[in-house]
Design a protein around this motif. Structure first.
Motif, PDB file in Angstrom:
ATOM      1  N   UNK A 115      -4.514   3.895 -10.200  1.00  0.00           N
ATOM      2  CA  UNK A 115      -3.994   2.506  -9.145  1.00  0.00           C
ATOM      3  C   UNK A 115      -2.880   3.320  -9.455  1.00  0.00           C
ATOM      4  N   UNK A 116      -1.710   3.500 -10.440  1.00  0.00           N
ATOM      5  CA  UNK A 116      -0.445   3.870 -10.447  1.00  0.00           C
ATOM      6  C   UNK A 116      -0.128   5.192  -9.477  1.00  0.00           C
ATOM      7  N   UNK A 117      -0.771   6.333  -9.502  1.00  0.00           N
ATOM      8  CA  UNK A 117      -0.806   7.292  -7.951  1.00  0.00           C
ATOM      9  C   UNK A 117      -1.716   6.795  -6.952  1.00  0.00           C
ATOM     10  N   UNK A 118      -2.014   4.980  -6.693  1.00  0.00           N
ATOM     11  CA  UNK A 118      -2.283   5.293  -5.448  1.00  0.00           C
ATOM     12  C   UNK A 118      -0.987   4.001  -4.709  1.00  0.00           C
ATOM     13  N   UNK A 119      -0.323   3.297  -5.961  1.00  0.00           N
ATOM     14  CA  UNK A 119       0.856   2.723  -5.691  1.00  0.00           C
ATOM     15  C   UNK A 119       1.859   3.250  -4.651  1.00  0.00           C
ATOM     16  N   UNK A 120       2.348   4.186  -5.834  1.00  0.00           N
ATOM     17  CA  UNK A 120       3.684   5.231  -5.408  1.00  0.00           C
ATOM     18  C   UNK A 120       3.374   6.458  -4.655  1.00  0.00           C
ATOM     19  N   UNK A 121       2.294   7.060  -4.284  1.00  0.00           N
ATOM     20  CA  UNK A 121       2.369   7.868  -3.219  1.00  0.00           C
ATOM     21  C   UNK A 121       1.986   6.493  -1.662  1.00  0.00           C
ATOM     22  N   UNK A 122       1.614   5.232  -1.616  1.00  0.00           N
ATOM     23  CA  UNK A 122       1.001   4.678  -0.342  1.00  0.00           C
ATOM     24  C   UNK A 122       2.907   4.160  -0.529  1.00  0.00           C
ATOM     25  N   UNK A 123       3.927   3.814  -1.488  1.00  0.00           N
ATOM     26  CA  UNK A 123       4.944   3.137  -1.392  1.00  0.00           C
ATOM     27  C   UNK A 123       6.339   4.828  -1.013  1.00  0.00           C
ATOM     28  N   UNK A 124       6.064   5.795  -1.427  1.00  0.00           N
ATOM     29  CA  UNK A 124       6.271   6.828  -1.215  1.00  0.00           C
ATOM     30  C   UNK A 124       5.977   7.066   0.850  1.00  0.00           C
ATOM     31  N   UNK A 125       5.050   6.939   1.424  1.00  0.00           N
ATOM     32  CA  UNK A 125       4.429   7.262   2.316  1.00  0.00           C
ATOM     33  C   UNK A 125       5.408   6.482   3.504  1.00  0.00           C
ATOM     34  N   UNK A 126       5.254   5.197   2.887  1.00  0.00           N
ATOM     35  CA  UNK A 126       5.667   3.792   3.898  1.00  0.00           C
ATOM     36  C   UNK A 126       7.574   4.231   4.273  1.00  0.00           C
ATOM     37  N   UNK A 127       7.699   4.096   2.889  1.00  0.00           N
ATOM     38  CA  UNK A 127       9.311   3.924   2.942  1.00  0.00           C
ATOM     39  C   UNK A 127       9.390   5.716   4.108  1.00  0.00           C
ATOM     40  N   UNK A 128       8.664   6.884   3.872  1.00  0.00           N
ATOM     41  CA  UNK A 128       9.391   7.992   4.416  1.00  0.00           C
ATOM     42  C   UNK A 128       8.985   7.823   5.943  1.00  0.00           C
ATOM     43  N   UNK A 129       7.958   6.627   6.169  1.00  0.00           N
ATOM     44  CA  UNK A 129       7.717   6.792   7.469  1.00  0.00           C
ATOM     45  C   UNK A 129       8.531   5.982   8.899  1.00  0.00           C
ATOM     46  N   UNK A 130       9.239   4.888   7.837  1.00  0.00           N
ATOM     47  CA  UNK A 130      10.537   3.938   8.254  1.00  0.00           C
ATOM     48  C   UNK A 130      11.910   4.209   7.827  1.00  0.00           C
ATOM     49  N   UNK A 131      11.773   5.744   7.278  1.00  0.00           N
ATOM     50  CA  UNK A 131      13.460   5.891   5.824  1.00  0.00           C
ATOM     51  C   UNK A 131      14.617   5.339   8.013  1.00  0.00           C
ATOM     52  N   UNK A 132      14.564   5.898   8.481  1.00  0.00           N
ATOM     53  CA  UNK A 132      15.123   5.787   9.048  1.00  0.00           C
ATOM     54  C   UNK A 132      15.990   4.749   9.932  1.00  0.00           C
ATOM     55  N   UNK A 133      14.578   3.449   9.625  1.00  0.00           N
ATOM     56  CA  UNK A 133      15.309   2.252  10.468  1.00  0.00           C
ATOM     57  C   UNK A 133      15.872   1.234   9.411  1.00  0.00           C
ATOM     58  N   UNK A 134      15.143   1.894   7.748  1.00  0.00           N
ATOM     59  CA  UNK A 134      15.539   0.874   6.604  1.00  0.00           C
ATOM     60  C   UNK A 134      17.322   0.970   6.485  1.00  0.00           C
ATOM     61  N   UNK A 135      17.474   2.273   6.770  1.00  0.00           N
ATOM     62  CA  UNK A 135      19.246   2.728   6.482  1.00  0.00           C
ATOM     63  C   UNK A 135      20.054   2.335   7.370  1.00  0.00           C
ATOM     64  N   UNK A 136      19.414   1.675   9.172  1.00  0.00           N
ATOM     65  CA  UNK A 136      19.832   1.440  10.075  1.00  0.00           C
ATOM     66  C   UNK A 136      19.994  -0.164   9.530  1.00  0.00           C
ATOM     67  N   UNK A 137      18.942  -0.536   9.549  1.00  0.00           N
ATOM     68  CA  UNK A 137      19.274  -2.281   9.577  1.00  0.00           C
ATOM     69  C   UNK A 137      19.568  -3.400   8.209  1.00  0.00           C
ATOM     70  N   UNK A 138      19.447  -2.206   6.679  1.00  0.00           N
ATOM     71  CA  UNK A 138      19.971  -2.903   5.726  1.00  0.00           C
ATOM     72  C   UNK A 138      21.925  -2.531   5.968  1.00  0.00           C
ATOM     73  N   UNK A 139      21.961  -3.472   5.587  1.00  0.00           N
ATOM     74  CA  UNK A 139      23.521  -4.049   5.764  1.00  0.00           C
ATOM     75  C   UNK A 139      24.279  -3.362   4.548  1.00  0.00           C
TER      76      UNK A 139
END
Length: 669
Positions: free
Chosen positions: A212-236
């Motif tokens: 389960x630890x590997x599942x959580x870390x992999x999923x979080x890594x993939x989510x943030x990779x997929x949305x990284x540009x918009x996270x950087x743009x929208x987080x003040x």
């Protein structure tokens, strides 16, 4: 070969009211959990609200005696599919700690300082420890936990982690997230692990280990990779961005710090079992300068120049707050020390000696002299005087909650934050918006050095039109703060107050990322549901509301400041009267007050007398007095009456030990 990416299905829908066999749940918790299991009407009523505008009656309350007992409580809840909400001091102002769930109250027993490493500047704590208690226990090390909210005598570290709390000293030390090293967490499915910063080698080891630890870390890594540009743009990029999940802590190129990412998640992703905290040296001396300006916006204009001097605290208060405190007779000596002005900045400087602290303060006043930001000045370096002046600022919530002869004020837009260099303009526009909605009585104060503004607003939360205006104001205010590049919340979190408004700040793509993160940790939406992700609406679950029609019983006291109404007097309470158990000297004063009337009356009362006390302070006085009586909540008495109970002598003993009730309020079976 490119690794395949799997993004979880976002959690987008609120679950319905949970179908839980409550008596079976209560029985199993009582049998398997070492702690107090409270499903009685009085406890459920007491835990149905917090410092916010909201009220949700819980399924029941568990007060675990150990962290392991809390782990077992979550396991039992999981078997029954019951939602879980963690609670500390209950001072949350956005509705985070009330829910139709099993409330786990960490504050009574799980408050151990587990270990201290003074050389490393860290300590490990359980989540129920109160901030002031922690810092007192750390005193001999010369270290403390840096962020200090105004509720420091009541707030627990678990609550501070849940909300990403800040306080005035965050000016120097940053938010709670920046002061957390590691967290031991428990997910709803039973996964338990320590999390913190993760380098590439550790990440690879986690994946190799599987589970389960590997599942959580992999999923979080993939989510943030997929949305990284918009996270950087929208987080003040501001000091006080508290809204949303801290996905910026997981961005590529950073420390992938899951502990800091979970700070501020309000118990919606995991339960915090223990925390390793970063500590800072206690200042040996402090100096305080109070700067008076024409008005609060002019004071805000001066903030960037003052912040460049790196103060420990940089707070603002306006003339309305000061006027309210004068009308209430609060802090007369301290208020008399304020310099001329209609808006004030309170600026403190630390030093290794009083001379060095004073020198830094004088350097600021010298630098302001002759500039467009030149203020009226008052300088203080005596600890007792400084303490009294800081109480003026820390009393802001209580002083603005209810002023005799004025409309009641409420939370809802009480901690927005903008870039500090734009604070003056934001305050002017906010004041215009308040006037437009006829909310011009609201005082403005807060952590101005970091652009965070506190206020309580005279919303009408008891009529349909008033609640509609409340929602319309929040909609406009959210647009305003986003236009200034700010955050809906700069300290108190989103909860229910701001969850519905988050798409305005973050946009659809980042909101989808939040929902996917929720799905990684809690796909069934059982962890504090209805907060942040798939949130309840701002006008739902109000503790008042358009259908609020309370009884107004006949009274003996006159209540002249409340139009003779006991109900209006009850509404004075905003949950911040002070904690007599934790604040030095308060218990003694409280018990002395109780000896005037309450305790003599109890000693003279016959065994058949019903002892009624809904408030925790009164209950504490009775419990600490040794008179041998225990107070009942009104809801418990009403419930007993509905059952046709005839309790006889010492009725609390019978009512609290009724058949089928697994435990009494004090934990005895």
């Amino acid at each position: 070969m490119t690794r395949q990416t799997f993004l979880p299905t976002p959690v987008t829908a609120r679950p319905g009211e949970p179908y839980v066999r409550v008596r079976d749940l209560e029985r199993d918790l009582a049998e398997r959990v070492d702690g107090e299991v409270r499903f009685d009407a009085g406890t459920r009523g007491a835990y149905s609200t917090d410092g916010s505008n909201y009220r949700q009656v819980p399924l029941g309350v568990v007060v675990p005696r150990t962290v392991e007992a809390a782990v077992r409580a979550v396991a039992v809840c999981r078997e029954h599919r019951a939602p879980v909400t963690s609670r500390g001091g209950g001072t949350s102002l956005a509705g985070q700690t009330c829910n139709v769930a099993v409330i786990i109250d960490w504050s009574k027993y799980c408050h151990r300082l587990v270990s201290v490493d003074a050389e490393a500047g860290t300590c490990v704590v359980e989540p129920g420890i109160v901030l002031d208690v922690l810092n007192r226990r750390l005193a001999e090390t010369g270290l403390e936990f840096g962020p200090r909210p105004s509720t420091h005598s009541q707030c627990t570290l678990g609550g501070m982690i849940g909300n990403n709390s800040c306080g005035s000293t965050a000016q120097a030390y940053g938010k709670t997230a920046g002061n957390v090293s590691r967290l031991e967490i428990l997910t709803y499915d039973g996964t338990r692990m320590w999390v913190g910063p993760t380098d590439e080698r550790q990440y690879a080891r986690f994946l190799e280990g599987g589970g389960r630890r590997a599942e959580i870390y992999r999923a979080l890594h993939d989510i943030v990779d997929a949305h990284a540009e918009e996270i950087r743009r929208r987080f003040p990029d501001i000091p006080r961005r508290v809204s949303g999940y801290n996905l910026d802590e997981l961005l590529p190129g950073g420390a992938f710090n899951l502990a800091r990412a979970l700070v501020g998640s309000e118990g919606t992703l995991a339960v915090v079992l223990r925390a390793e905290l970063c500590l800072v040296p206690v200042p040996k001396a402090e100096s305080l300068v109070i700067l008076g300006y024409h008005d609060i916006a002019a004071a805000a204009d001066a903030v960037p120049r003052i912040a460049a001097h790196r103060p420990l605290q940089l707070e603002g208060v306006d003339d309305k707050l000061i006027g309210f405190e004068r009308r209430l007779g609060m802090h007369p000596e301290a208020l008399g020390r304020l310099p001329e002005g209609g808006g004030w900045l309170m600026v403190s400087f630390p030093g290794d000696s009083q001379r060095k602290a004073d020198k830094r303060a004088r350097a600021l006043t010298d630098a302001l002299e002759g500039t467009e930001h030149a203020p009226h000045v008052a300088f203080f370096d005596k600890e007792k005087v400084e303490k009294g002046l800081w109480e003026v600022r820390e009393s802001g919530l209580g002083a603005t909650a209810r002023v005799p002869g004025m409309r009641e004020t409420w939370e809802g837009w009480e901690d927005s934050a903008v870039p500090p260099e734009r604070l003056g303009g934001y305050l002017r526009d906010l004041l215009r918006l308040l006037d437009e909605f006829d909310y011009g009585d609201a005082a403005l104060y807060g952590h101005f050095g970091q652009g965070c503004v506190h206020t309580r607003i005279p919303f009408d939360l008891v009529t349909a039109d008033g609640i509609a205006a409340f929602g319309a104001f929040l909609d406009r205010a959210a647009d305003l703060v986003v236009a200034y590049g700010g955050s809906l919340s700069g300290e108190h979190g989103d909860g229910q107050s701001r969850g519905q408004l988050l798409p305005k700040m973050f946009g659809p793509e980042v909101m989808e990322a939040f929902e996917q993160v929720k799905a990684v940790f809690d796909p069934g939406n059982r962890m504090n549901p209805g907060k942040i992700v798939a949130p309840n609406g701002v006008g739902e679950n109000l503790r008042l509301g358009a259908d609020w029609t309370p009884a107004d019983p006949p009274v003996t006291f006159g209540y002249p400041g409340d139009e003779g109404s006991f109900q209006r007097a009850v509404m004075r309470c905003c949950g911040l009267a002070g904690d007599f158990g934790f604040t030095a000297g308060h218990l003694r004063v409280s018990m002395a007050c109780a000896e005037h009337e309450l305790l003599p009356a109890l000693r003279a009362a016959s065994p058949e007398t019903l002892v009624l006390a809904d408030g925790f302070s009164c209950r504490t006085q009775i419990e600490q007095s040794g008179v041998g009586r225990q107070a009942l909540h009104l809801a418990e008495i009403l419930a007993a009456a509905q059952r046709g109970a005839s309790p006889g002598a010492y009725p609390e003993r019978q009512i609290l030990r009724r058949p089928g009730r697994p435990q009494t309020l004090d934990g005895r079976r």
